[in-house]
Scaffold this active site. Structure first.
Site, short mmCIF file in Angstrom:
data_model
loop_
_atom_site.label_atom_id
_atom_site.label_comp_id
_atom_site.label_asym_id
_atom_site.label_seq_id
_atom_site.Cartn_x
_atom_site.Cartn_y
_atom_site.Cartn_z
N SER A 193 -17.98 36.24 72.60
CA SER A 193 -19.11 37.12 72.88
C SER A 193 -19.71 36.78 74.23
O SER A 193 -19.00 36.75 75.23
CB SER A 193 -20.14 37.03 71.75
OG SER A 193 -21.15 38.03 71.92
N THR A 194 -21.01 36.45 74.29
CA THR A 194 -21.68 36.22 75.56
C THR A 194 -20.96 35.18 76.41
O THR A 194 -20.75 34.06 75.97
CB THR A 194 -23.13 35.75 75.33
OG1 THR A 194 -23.76 36.63 74.41
CG2 THR A 194 -23.91 35.73 76.63
N HIS A 219 -17.11 41.05 72.06
CA HIS A 219 -18.21 41.98 71.87
C HIS A 219 -18.48 42.73 73.18
O HIS A 219 -18.82 42.13 74.19
CB HIS A 219 -19.48 41.25 71.45
CG HIS A 219 -19.36 40.58 70.12
ND1 HIS A 219 -20.07 39.44 69.79
CD2 HIS A 219 -18.61 40.88 69.03
CE1 HIS A 219 -19.77 39.08 68.55
NE2 HIS A 219 -18.88 39.94 68.08
N MET A 312 -23.35 33.95 71.34
CA MET A 312 -24.55 33.67 70.56
C MET A 312 -24.42 34.25 69.17
O MET A 312 -23.72 35.23 68.95
CB MET A 312 -25.76 34.26 71.28
CG MET A 312 -27.09 33.80 70.71
SD MET A 312 -28.43 34.41 71.75
CE MET A 312 -29.80 34.17 70.64
N ASP A 315 -21.22 35.39 64.37
CA ASP A 315 -20.07 36.23 64.07
C ASP A 315 -18.78 35.44 64.30
O ASP A 315 -18.58 34.86 65.37
CB ASP A 315 -20.07 37.48 64.95
CG ASP A 315 -18.98 38.47 64.58
OD1 ASP A 315 -18.60 38.52 63.38
OD2 ASP A 315 -18.49 39.19 65.47
#
Length: 374
Positions: A193-194, A219, A312, A315
Site C-alpha cells: 500500500s502506501t 492499493h 498503513m 489489510d
C-alpha cells in the site's frame, strides 16, 4: 488533528473535499486555494501537514508545483486528487514520479454506497500521507525523484466511521483451506500500500526473466493501475501488466490487480489464473490484499511465497497468516525500509511471517524460498 490544504481550481470540488475531510474528527481543513500561486501564500501563513492537489490548474499546473515543492528539501506530503485517468494518459505516472504519496479520484455524484466509499478512501488517503511524513524525505531522495512510483489507500478508521462495518475476505471467498497438490510451478504473491509502488519497482526490477509467476495487489484507484503497470513493464526484465479476468499466471510475468477490482488466484488443473471481480470493500480496500492472500492459501498453499510490504493499516495480515498456515513461505518487509510499517507489523503480530527482511533483499529471499518449495 491533521491539517490539510486543498488546492483545486473547481469551487465545487473544493467545497466537496472540505465537507468530506471535515467530517472526520482527526482531520482539519485549514484552507483552500484555486491554484498553486495562491497556495504558496497560504502555506507561508500556516503550513499544512498534507496537501490535496489537482493536476490541471491555471497559472501553474499541479505537476510542476509538486516537483518544485519536493525540490525544496522540506517537502509536504501530497495527495493527488484527479479525475479519471484516460487510457494512455501519463499524468498519474508523472505525479508518482514527482513525489506524490497518495492518489485519489475526485469525489463525484453517485449512489449512497459510492459516496460512502469515496469518503472512506479520501480520508484514509490523507491519513496515510500524514503517517508517511517521517519517511518522505528518504523516500524521495532514495528514488532519485523521477523514478519514484508510490500510492496507496490505507488508514486508521476515525471514531465517526467505526460504525461502518469493516468487512473481511469472507464476503469474497469463504474461509478454509483446500487441499492443494504440489506442482513444479511456484508463485510469488505480493501485497502493498502506501509507499508500495516505489518498493514494488525495486523488487520487480531485480526479478530475473525466468522468475516465478507473480500476482500483486497494490492499493490504487481504478485507471491509475494501467499507467503504473505500463511504467513498470518498461523498467523490468519481466513482463508487467494490469491483470484481466482469466489471465494465466506464468513465469516471467507479474500481474497487477486493477484498481477498484478484487483479484483472486484460482487454479484449473495445473494452470493458475486470476479472477478479477467486483465486490464490497474488504479491510477498507478494493482490491484487497486479504482477498488475494486468502485465495492463494486455498488454491496454491505450499506452492506459493507470500510477501507483505509497506503500507498503513492491516489489510493482508490475516490473509498472510492463512497463507502461512496452508504451507506457504511468508516474508514481510522490515520496519527500517518501510515508508509506513503498518501492514507488515500487523502480519508479524498475528504470527503469520516466516522471515522479516529489508526491501533490498526481498527479491533474493522470495526466489530462494520459491526454489525450496518442493
Amino acid at each position: 488533528m491533521i491539517k490539510v490544504l486543498i488546492i483545486d481550481d473547481s469551487a465545487v470540488v473544493r467545497e466537496a473535499l472540505t465537507e468530506i475531510l471535515s467530517s472526520d474528527p482527526e482531520i482539519e481543513v485549514i484552507g483552500t486555494a484555486l491554484d498553486p500561486i495562491f497556495a504558496v501564500r497560504k502555506i507561508k501563513e500556516n503550513r499544512p501537514d498534507v496537501i490535496t492537489l489537482d493536476v490541471e490548474m491555471p497559472r501553474m499546473d499541479g505537476l510542476t508545483f509538486l516537483r518544485r515543492l519536493n525540490e525544496t528539501g522540506n517537502p509536504i506530503p501530497v495527495v493527488i486528487c484527479s479525475s479519471k485517468v484516460e487510457a494512455g494518459s501519463d499524468n498519474a505516472a508523472k505525479a508518482m514520479a514527482y513525489g506524490a504519496v497518495e492518489m485519489i479520484l475526485k469525489p463525484q455524484l453517485g449512489t449512497k454506497q459510492f459516496l460512502l466509499e469515496s469518503r472512506i478512501r479520501i480520508c484514509d488517503a490523507v491519513k496515510a500521507a500524514y503517517h508517511a511524513t517521517p519517511n518522505l524525505t528518504r523516500m524521495i531522495s532514495r528514488s532519485g525523484g523521477l523514478d519514484r512510483l508510490t500510492a496507496g489507500f490505507d488508514g486508521t478508521p476515525s471514531p465517526e466511521r467505526k460504525i461502518q462495518p469493516k468487512l473481511s475476505a469472507d464476503v469474497m471467498l469463504p474461509a478454509g483451506t483446500f487441499h492443494t497438490l504440489e506442482t513444479t510451478e511456484k508463485l510469488i504473491i505480493i501485497g502493498a500500500s502506501t509507499g508500495g509502488t516505489e518498493a514494488l519497482r525495486e523488487v520487480l526490477e531485480t526479478m530475473p526473466v525466468d522468475a516465478p509467476g507473480i500476482v500483486i495487489v497494490q492499493h490504487m484507484p481504478e485507471h491509475f493501475t494501467t499507467s503504473f503497470a505500463r511504467r513498470l513493464d518498461s523498467l523490468c526484465k519481466i513482463a508487467v501488466k494490469e491483470a484481466a479476468d482469466g489471465d494465466t499466471v506464468m513465469r516471467g510475468q507479474a500481474l497487477i490487480a486493477p484498481g477498484n477490482k478484487h483479484t483472486l488466484l484460482k487454479r484449473s488443473g495445473a494452470r493458475y489464473y486470476v479472477e478479477v471481480k467486483d465486490g464490497p470493500l474488504v479491510s477498507r480496500h478494493r482490491p484487497s490484499v486479504d482477498v488475494l492472500f486468502r485465495s492463494a492459501s486455498r488454491y496454491a498453499g505450499k506452492n506459493a511465497v507470500g510477501v507483505i510490504m509497506t503500507g498503513m493499516g492491516d489489510d493482508g495480515a490475516k490473509g498472510m497468516k492463512e497463507m502461512h498456515d496452508s504451507g506457504s513461505y511468508t516474508i514481510a518487509q522490515d520496519e527500517k525500509t518501510c515508508i509506513v510499517y503498518g501492514m507488515p507489523a500487523e502480519a508479524v503480530k498475528l504470527g503469520g511471517v516466516d522471515e522479516i527482511v529489508p526491501l533490498q533483499n526481498i527479491t533474493a529471499r522470495a526466489l530462494a524460498a520459491a526454489s525450496r518449495l518442493k
